[in-house]
Design an enzyme around this catalytic site. Structure first.
Site, PDB file in Angstrom:
ATOM      1  N   GLU A  36       0.768  -1.245  -0.186  1.00  0.00           N
ATOM      2  CA  GLU A  36      -0.028  -0.080   0.004  1.00  0.00           C
ATOM      3  C   GLU A  36       0.889   1.359  -0.148  1.00  0.00           C
ATOM      4  OE1 GLU A  36      -2.661   0.231   3.213  1.00  0.00           O
ATOM      5  OE2 GLU A  36      -3.262   2.057   2.397  1.00  0.00           O
ATOM      6  N   ARG A 263       5.002 -12.480  10.056  1.00  0.00           N
ATOM      7  CA  ARG A 263       5.574 -11.269   9.887  1.00  0.00           C
ATOM      8  C   ARG A 263       6.943 -11.232  10.417  1.00  0.00           C
ATOM      9  NH1 ARG A 263       1.810  -7.138   9.017  1.00  0.00           N
ATOM     10  NH2 ARG A 263       3.131  -5.470   9.151  1.00  0.00           N
ATOM     11  N   LYS A 273       4.134   0.908   9.991  1.00  0.00           N
ATOM     12  CA  LYS A 273       4.221   2.154   9.122  1.00  0.00           C
ATOM     13  C   LYS A 273       3.453   3.417   9.950  1.00  0.00           C
ATOM     14  CE  LYS A 273       3.075   0.256   5.078  1.00  0.00           C
ATOM     15  NZ  LYS A 273       2.343   0.133   3.785  1.00  0.00           N
TER      16      LYS A 273
END
Ligand code: ATP
Ligand code: MG
Length: 562
Positions: A36, A263, A273
């Site tokens: 994204e 992850r 982020k």
């Protein structure tokens, strides 16, 4: 990427791919990396990039780069450009397969109409807050929306008017009609579309005022691209039923398999982020590419190589279990890469002048120094020896115990690649600060051990008249604790390491570095690995970044305890 780079080790995902190819379920492998564009990529993304592009590469398939751009208010073109640059820098290529989820807005819309026509989606007038309240909990079923049984024609009409811009933000949503009693909350009539006016989308401009949700967009984008294995992180495991429901209920001829892996979490840094955005926005670091950031752009500016990052991603492996990787592992990857590839140089970071009083004034000797202690093929360079030199302040003590192997008053030490010297006198200023050492040298010690005595210490030095002045940035870990965001009661920024950006001015580099290629990485002997800062360094005023220290000094601190 070089051909002799080791292949990635196998893992459960590669085993699934092997089985799918063996059974004939697939004849080729198609993956995608779907960032994204709401921030820069970080080392966690590198794990996903190396997995997705690596699997495709190793099986002769393809991997697409696809921007998941359904949240225009948080996204922008700067992030798109940075991501493209970073993935390419990591060594991967997507040919002409650069896609945007927004490329599919028209198709996504048409599939939504299909769902409405099939009675599988409806326009809901509840506010976001009401939807949330009626969703239920893990132990209680949700409540059905009063708009759930709206007739198909009414839904079609309202959805068309949503698209036409007739309703304000938040007034209505399109929801899937699945099961408000499902034990999986993601299946309780999830929102598929919401209204967003007044944002200019970086790709589609003002063409749309309704935007599809990620969970709806992602499976359809994957299917439209013919993805075979849709690899994502574990937090999407609970979303997989919705991924499958979406594809099972529209007329699309492709159903990729979503597979989840854990992850990457890394010690001494943060990876979300949202937190990285805070560090940048509040000025705790100097931008997304600050060399202390765990971003690809930061690691790149710091001096990490793509090969070291790929190596790291291979070493951490791909599993389904959550864990946190030691920062020392990442640092070791770049250390090992540079240990064999980086030429050695001498740089004095905290200069202390020495005068070799018995060395003739004006005399200059050009000595050959090996570029690498273990690799003769890397050749030699010339180092210039003269009467006045600089050594590091930390390599001298007026008095020290016998275990101290560097220079002490009256003691001897070898100057690397040159002679053994003795410190005869210490010169101080009025404040008692050592300003200069007067030394003598043993002419018989060039390339030879001194006669009749042992000199154990070796220190580095530069010639006073020709050394190059430089700024050196001694980057270190950004946080002082392994899990800066692990303490519920304290903000992660309280653990920022105040020493992480220490800068030394007026460091002195050996003259041969004047002709060093700008992007060359070096080992400054006894100090660490360094290279020039890509933004701030100029020929007139070189700026060197410390890429990594020679040894893991944090590991020692940890075993010692606080
Ligand atoms: P963040 O939580 O930091 O905002 P994200 O998952 O929202 O990250 P995306 O841009 O959506 O960021 O991520 C693109 C891809 O990278 C996704 O497939 C995601 O699963 C993967 N990814 C993100 N963070 C990690 C990580 N720490 N380890 C492995 N893969 C990751
Ligand atoms: Mg995401």
């Amino acid at each position: 990427m070089t051909d002799n780079e080791p292949k990635a080790p196998t893992n459960f995902i590669r085993q699934i791919v092997d089985a799918d190819l063996a059974s004939g379920k697939h004849t080729t492998v198609k993956t995608r990396f779907p960032p994204e564009p709401n921030g820069y990529l970080h080392i966690g993304h590198a794990k996903s990039i190396v997995l997705n592009f690596g699997v495709a590469q190793d099986y002769g398939g393809t991997c697409n780069l696809r921007f998941d751009d359904t949240n225009p208010h948080k996204e922008n073109q700067e992030f798109v450009d940075a991501i493209i640059g970073d993935v390419r820098w990591l060594g991967y290529d997507w040919d002409d397969r650069l896609y945007y989820a927004s490329d599919y807005f028209e198709q996504l819309h048409d599939y939504a109409v299909e769902l409405i026509q099939a009675g599988k989606a409806y326009v809901c007038d509840l506010t976001a807050e009401e939807v949330r309240r009626q969703r239920g909990t893990l132990t209680e079923p949700g409540k059905e929306s009063p708009y759930r049984s709206r007739p198909v024609v009414e839904n079609l009409d309202l959805f068309a008017r949503m698209r036409a811009g007739e309703f304000p933000d938040g007034a209505r949503t399109l929801r899937a009609k699945i099961d408000m009693a499902s034990p999986n909350l993601n299946l309780r009539d999830p929102v598929l579309y919401r209204i967003r006016h007044g944002v200019i989308h970086h790709q589609t401009g003002e063409a749309w005022c309704i935007y599809p949700m990620y969970d709806y967009t992602h499976p359809i984008s994957d299917a439209l691209e013919g993805i075979t294995h849709s690899l994502c992180t574990l937090e999407f495991e609970d979303h997989r039923p919705l991924y499958d429901w979406t594809l099972d209920n529209i007329s699309i001829g492709c159903h990729p398999q979503q597979i989840e892996f854990s992850r990457l979490n890394l010690q001494y840094t943060v990876m979300s982020k949202r937190k990285l955005t805070q560090l940048v926005g509040e000025g705790h670091v100097r931008g997304w590419d600050d060399p202390r950031m765990p971003t690809i752009a930061g690691l790149r500016r710091r001096g990490y190589t793509p090969a070291a990052i790929r190596d790291f991603c291979h070493r951490i492996g791909i599993t389904k279990s959550d864990n946190t990787v030691e920062m020392g592992l990442l640092e070791n990857c770049i250390r090992e890469d540079l240990d064999h590839s980086a030429p050695r140089r001498m740089a004095v970071l905290r200069p202390l002048k020495i005068v070799i009083t018995d060395y003739p004034e004006g005399k200059v000797e050009e000595l050959a120094a090996p570029n690498h202690p273990k690799d003769e093929a890397m050749g030699t360079r010339t180092v210039v020896f003269e009467r006045e030199l600089y050594i590091d302040r930390d390599d001298f003590r007026e008095e020290a115990p016998g275990s101290y192997k560097r220079l002490v008053t009256g003691g001897e030490v070898r100057l690397r690649n040159a002679y053994v010297i003795r410190c005869d006198a210490v010169i101080k200023d009025a404040a008692g600060q050592v300003t200069e050492l007067h030394c003598s040298y043993d002419p018989a010690t060039l390339g030879h051990n001194p006669e009749g005595r042992k000199v154990r210490g070796v220190i580095h030095w530069v010639p006073a008249s020709r050394a190059i002045r430089a700024e050196v940035r001694l980057y270190d870990r950004l946080f002082t604790v392994p899990s800066p965001d692990g303490d519920k009661d304290r903000d992660f920024k309280e653990f920022l390491n105040p020493e992480s950006g220490a800068v030394l001015q007026d460091c002195l580099l050996e003259p041969s570095l004047a002709s060093a290629p700008r992007a060359a990485r070096f080992q400054f002997e006894r100090e660490g690995y360094f290279w020039q800062d890509g933004k701030d360094s100029t020929p007139a005023r070189p700026v060197y970044n410390r890429i990594v220290t020679l040894r893991d000094s944090w590991a020692k601190l940890e075993t010692k305890g606080p």
